[in-house]
Design a protein around this motif. Sequence first.
Motif, short mmCIF file in Angstrom:
data_model
loop_
_atom_site.label_atom_id
_atom_site.label_comp_id
_atom_site.label_asym_id
_atom_site.label_seq_id
_atom_site.Cartn_x
_atom_site.Cartn_y
_atom_site.Cartn_z
N PRO A 433 0.82 -1.22 0.00
CA PRO A 433 0.00 0.00 0.00
C PRO A 433 0.85 1.27 0.00
N GLY A 434 0.26 2.32 -0.53
CA GLY A 434 0.87 3.64 -0.45
C GLY A 434 1.73 4.01 -1.64
N ARG A 435 2.98 3.51 -1.64
CA ARG A 435 3.98 3.89 -2.65
C ARG A 435 4.09 5.42 -2.71
N ASN A 436 4.23 6.01 -1.51
CA ASN A 436 4.17 7.46 -1.45
C ASN A 436 5.13 8.03 -0.42
N VAL A 437 5.34 9.31 -0.50
CA VAL A 437 6.19 10.04 0.44
C VAL A 437 5.51 11.36 0.75
N TRP A 438 5.48 11.72 2.05
CA TRP A 438 4.97 13.03 2.45
C TRP A 438 6.16 13.90 2.86
N ILE A 439 6.07 15.17 2.52
CA ILE A 439 7.14 16.10 2.90
C ILE A 439 6.55 17.28 3.67
N LYS A 440 7.35 17.78 4.60
CA LYS A 440 6.94 18.88 5.47
C LYS A 440 8.16 19.73 5.78
N ARG A 441 8.01 21.04 5.74
CA ARG A 441 9.11 21.99 6.00
C ARG A 441 10.32 21.64 5.12
N MET A 442 10.03 21.42 3.83
CA MET A 442 11.07 21.09 2.86
C MET A 442 10.75 21.78 1.53
N LYS A 443 11.80 22.02 0.77
CA LYS A 443 11.63 22.48 -0.61
C LYS A 443 11.51 21.25 -1.51
N GLU A 444 10.87 21.42 -2.65
CA GLU A 444 10.76 20.32 -3.60
C GLU A 444 12.13 19.81 -4.04
N THR A 445 13.08 20.72 -4.11
CA THR A 445 14.42 20.34 -4.56
C THR A 445 15.20 19.56 -3.50
N ASP A 446 14.67 19.48 -2.27
CA ASP A 446 15.34 18.71 -1.22
C ASP A 446 15.20 17.21 -1.43
N LEU A 447 14.27 16.79 -2.29
CA LEU A 447 14.04 15.38 -2.55
C LEU A 447 14.32 15.05 -4.01
N GLY A 448 15.21 14.09 -4.20
CA GLY A 448 15.48 13.60 -5.55
C GLY A 448 15.17 12.11 -5.64
N GLN A 449 14.56 11.70 -6.76
CA GLN A 449 14.24 10.29 -6.96
C GLN A 449 14.84 9.79 -8.27
N PHE A 450 15.19 8.50 -8.29
CA PHE A 450 15.70 7.88 -9.51
C PHE A 450 15.14 6.47 -9.61
N GLY A 451 15.28 5.88 -10.76
CA GLY A 451 14.74 4.54 -10.97
C GLY A 451 13.41 4.59 -11.68
N SER A 452 12.84 3.42 -11.93
CA SER A 452 11.64 3.31 -12.77
C SER A 452 10.33 3.48 -12.01
N SER A 453 10.37 3.46 -10.68
CA SER A 453 9.12 3.51 -9.91
C SER A 453 9.21 4.56 -8.80
N PRO A 454 9.21 5.84 -9.15
CA PRO A 454 9.27 6.88 -8.10
C PRO A 454 8.02 6.88 -7.23
N LEU A 455 8.19 7.30 -6.00
CA LEU A 455 7.05 7.42 -5.08
C LEU A 455 6.28 8.70 -5.36
N LYS A 456 5.00 8.64 -5.10
CA LYS A 456 4.16 9.83 -5.26
C LYS A 456 4.47 10.78 -4.10
N VAL A 457 4.75 12.04 -4.41
CA VAL A 457 5.13 13.04 -3.41
C VAL A 457 3.96 13.98 -3.16
N SER A 458 3.67 14.22 -1.88
CA SER A 458 2.61 15.16 -1.53
C SER A 458 2.92 15.78 -0.17
N PRO A 459 2.29 16.92 0.14
CA PRO A 459 2.48 17.54 1.46
C PRO A 459 1.97 16.61 2.56
N ALA A 460 2.59 16.70 3.75
CA ALA A 460 2.15 15.89 4.88
C ALA A 460 0.71 16.20 5.22
N GLU A 461 -0.03 15.16 5.59
CA GLU A 461 -1.47 15.32 5.85
C GLU A 461 -1.81 15.37 7.33
N ASP A 462 -0.79 15.58 8.18
CA ASP A 462 -1.10 15.70 9.61
C ASP A 462 -0.43 16.93 10.18
#
Length: 462
Positions: A433-462
């Motif tokens: 389940p999920g295949r996702n990442v939440w980010i909080k107090r970060m810039k978009e450029t703080d996270l880099g992904q590589f490979g064929s199956s990147p995680l879905k990125v969204s703002p933290a929900e809590d």
Amino acid sequence: VGYSDTFLDLKIDKNEYPYEIKNDTLYFTGEEWRSKIGTNYNNIFNAGNKDLVYETTDNPLGEIWNATAELRENGLVRLHFPLERKPERGTLIALYHDYYITDGIQLMRSSRLWLEQINIYHALSVGVGASECEDITLKQVNIIANEKKNRVFSTVADATHFNGCKGRIVIDSCKVTGAGDDFINIHGMYAPVVKVLSDHEVLLAPNDRYIGFEKGDKAWRVDTATMQRRQILSVAKQEDVSKGYRLTFTENITNILKRGDLLENIDKNPDVEITNCQVMKRHRARGILVTSPGKVRISNNYFNTAGSAILIEGDRTVYYESGAVRDVAIENNVFENCYTSEWGEGVITITPSITPKDSVSPAYHHNIRITGNTFKHYDYALLYARSVDTLVFSSNKIIYTNTYPPFSRKVNVYLDGCRHVTIGDNICDAAFPGRNVWIKRMKETDLGQFGSSPLKVSPAED
């Protein structure tokens, strides 16, 4: 063996665990002592595999220490109190009635220590405790509940605990079950500055776990507002005084140290290697806790913990356990159905007590790599990381088990105030389940992904 909404019936082996009931109170007894059920822990375990019961932590049945007691037919003990949870019949309960009395093996201010092929079945505090030691090896040192006595407890506190050590700590081929707290805790200690006494002296607060400074030691000044290490100072001497410790530096500290700052001993931080260990769900709390700026390697271990398998913290508010990390590799481990109880935030938890203010706040921890591991997991929460600069989560295999119902946040990787994060080449079951990442107090450029199956990125929900 029985219960209702208002009572619990227990079968207690009086030969193994002597007790008496006086004035409607259950006391456990020994040579010239007796003690009531304590207010801490009192965990429950499955009758079959003796794992900690799913989604329980401390005192899951309620305020059992306030129960009134009576002796029933067939030697049963009935405890009268409102049950917050009804256990299955046959459930085992570990009733704690005293805490932190004495370690099983205590190592103090010693060096070149080697412990091998030792089984510790019970200790009244920590199984193996070390303070201010240098170069320690534990090989095939097992802290385990005694199966022959059908026990679910071994130590009252941590299985192993290392405070203010240096050199190298090696823990190889060890196993833990039944511990009253974490498998391993390795840390230093922050020393709060109470008062600046002169241009070379400060007064430090008293602390019963204070590891101290010796002449020639180096100390970081730690800014409590940001928890960043600042100037390095040289210790000339330390003196015990009635209100704490007087520390004298070779440098003039005018405009450097102030009341409220923390000092961290640079020299009392070890390199750590933990390998080939088995950390089972049959003990309370978490697996490995480590905070040291030394080289830390955690590899080829099997984790099946109740709480987080690995916790990297750093604390300025409660225990003052120091050691912001700078070089941690977590590699080639198996994490199977960990985090079934809420000790932590996920299978791997990184939660220093400092909370970033915004997306440019400096990070507390640095350089943590989580690579080549196998996560066999029933839920979402794999990694929760706060305030890390240079974090890698890559080349891990993620397998869905469906062993328990999920209970955690619906996110695989939760990032708060992290910088330079890399995620990629993780192999994930289609059913996971999920295949996702939440980010909080970060810039978009703080996270880099590589490979064929990147995680879905969204703002933290809590």
